[in-house]
Each structure stands twice: as structure tokens, then as C-alpha cells.
Design a protein around this motif. Structure first.
Motif, PDB file in Angstrom:
ATOM      1  N   MET A 220       0.847  -1.190   0.000  1.00 22.83           N
ATOM      2  CA  MET A 220       0.000   0.000   0.000  1.00 22.83           C
ATOM      3  C   MET A 220       0.885   1.244   0.000  1.00 22.83           C
ATOM      4  O   MET A 220       1.852   1.333   0.729  1.00 22.83           O
ATOM      5  N   ASP A 221       0.535   2.202  -0.841  1.00 23.59           N
ATOM      6  CA  ASP A 221       1.265   3.466  -0.888  1.00 23.59           C
ATOM      7  C   ASP A 221       0.953   4.284   0.366  1.00 23.59           C
ATOM      8  O   ASP A 221      -0.214   4.505   0.697  1.00 23.59           O
ATOM      9  N   PHE A 222       2.006   4.731   1.031  1.00 24.09           N
ATOM     10  CA  PHE A 222       1.797   5.480   2.271  1.00 24.09           C
ATOM     11  C   PHE A 222       1.023   6.766   2.028  1.00 24.09           C
ATOM     12  O   PHE A 222       0.296   7.233   2.890  1.00 24.09           O
ATOM     13  N   GLU A 223       1.162   7.356   0.829  1.00 23.47           N
ATOM     14  CA  GLU A 223       0.459   8.608   0.521  1.00 23.47           C
ATOM     15  C   GLU A 223      -1.058   8.456   0.555  1.00 23.47           C
ATOM     16  O   GLU A 223      -1.778   9.436   0.681  1.00 23.47           O
ATOM     17  N   LYS A 224      -1.552   7.232   0.444  1.00 32.41           N
ATOM     18  CA  LYS A 224      -2.993   6.980   0.459  1.00 32.41           C
ATOM     19  C   LYS A 224      -3.547   6.789   1.872  1.00 32.41           C
ATOM     20  O   LYS A 224      -4.756   6.792   2.067  1.00 32.41           O
TER      21      LYS A 224
END
Length: 117
Positions: free
Chosen positions: A1-5
Motif C-alpha cells: 500500500m502506498d503510504f500517501e494513500k
């Protein structure tokens, strides 16, 4: 999972920015440096943890972020008592740290549970 999300990363990043802006004029550079480092450490450790390959490493860095959240909350209380941080901003920031800490606990538990599958 992208941390920005992650909502917890977004919320902690925004809080870090608020802390820098609120304390920009503070002349006590030691205090300012310490509290802004704590605030910056939260989203930074979330990002670092989520970029790691193993669940164990993710959890470790999210734990660091949670610890920095407690450190920041302590510094907010002290900053309010010594007059460096005004009450309304400080109280709101304390509440934000509580929410972020809770969100981190939930994310850590989710990663732990996913690792068991």
C-alpha cells in the motif's frame, strides 16, 4: 500500500506543517527544533515503515511513529504551560496526536492480523 494513500499519513503530515507554521517566529530554537522534529518524525516513520518489505519492519517503524506522537503530545503540553503555544492551537494539536496515535494502533493491528493469514 502506498503510504500517501493512508489517512494517518495525510493527517500527520498536515499536523507537521501546522506545527512548523505555528512556531515559525519562536526564538527558542532548541524547543522549536525538538517539537518540529517530533512532528516531522511521525509521517516520516509511517512512510519509511510502509516502504519496508516485511510486516515486522512495517510494525517497527509504525511503532516509532506512535512513540513520536507521544513525544509530540508531551512537548505540546509543556509548550502550552510555558507560553510558547497558545491554548486553542495546543489543545487542538493534542487532540490530533490522540487521533493519530489511535489510527496508528489500528494500522499496526491490521498489519499484525494480515500477517497471520
Amino acid at each position: 500500500m502506498d503510504f500517501e494513500k493512508l489517512d494517518v499519513w495525510k493527517k500527520s503530515s498536515a499536523m507537521s506543517v501546522e506545527m512548523y507554521l505555528h512556531l515559525a517566529a519562536l526564538k527558542d530554537f532548541g524547543f522549536k527544533d525538538q517539537i518540529t522534529r517530533s512532528a516531522l518524525s511521525i509521517p516520516s516513520n509511517i512512510a519509511e515503515g510502509m516502504e519496508r518489505d516485511s510486516s515486522k519492519e512495517r510494525i517497527k517503524f509504525l511503532g516509532y511513529a506512535k512513540g513520536s506522537c507521544g513525544e509530540l503530545r508531551t512537548q505540546l503540553y509543556i509548550g502550552m504551560k510555558i507560553g510558547y503555544i497558545d491554548g486553542p492551537f495546543g489543545s487542538s494539536a493534542v487532540q490530533e496526536t490522540r487521533q493519530i496515535s489511535s489510527m496508528l494502533a489500528g494500522l499496526i493491528n491490521r498489519i499484525k492480523n494480515d500477517a497471520l493469514i
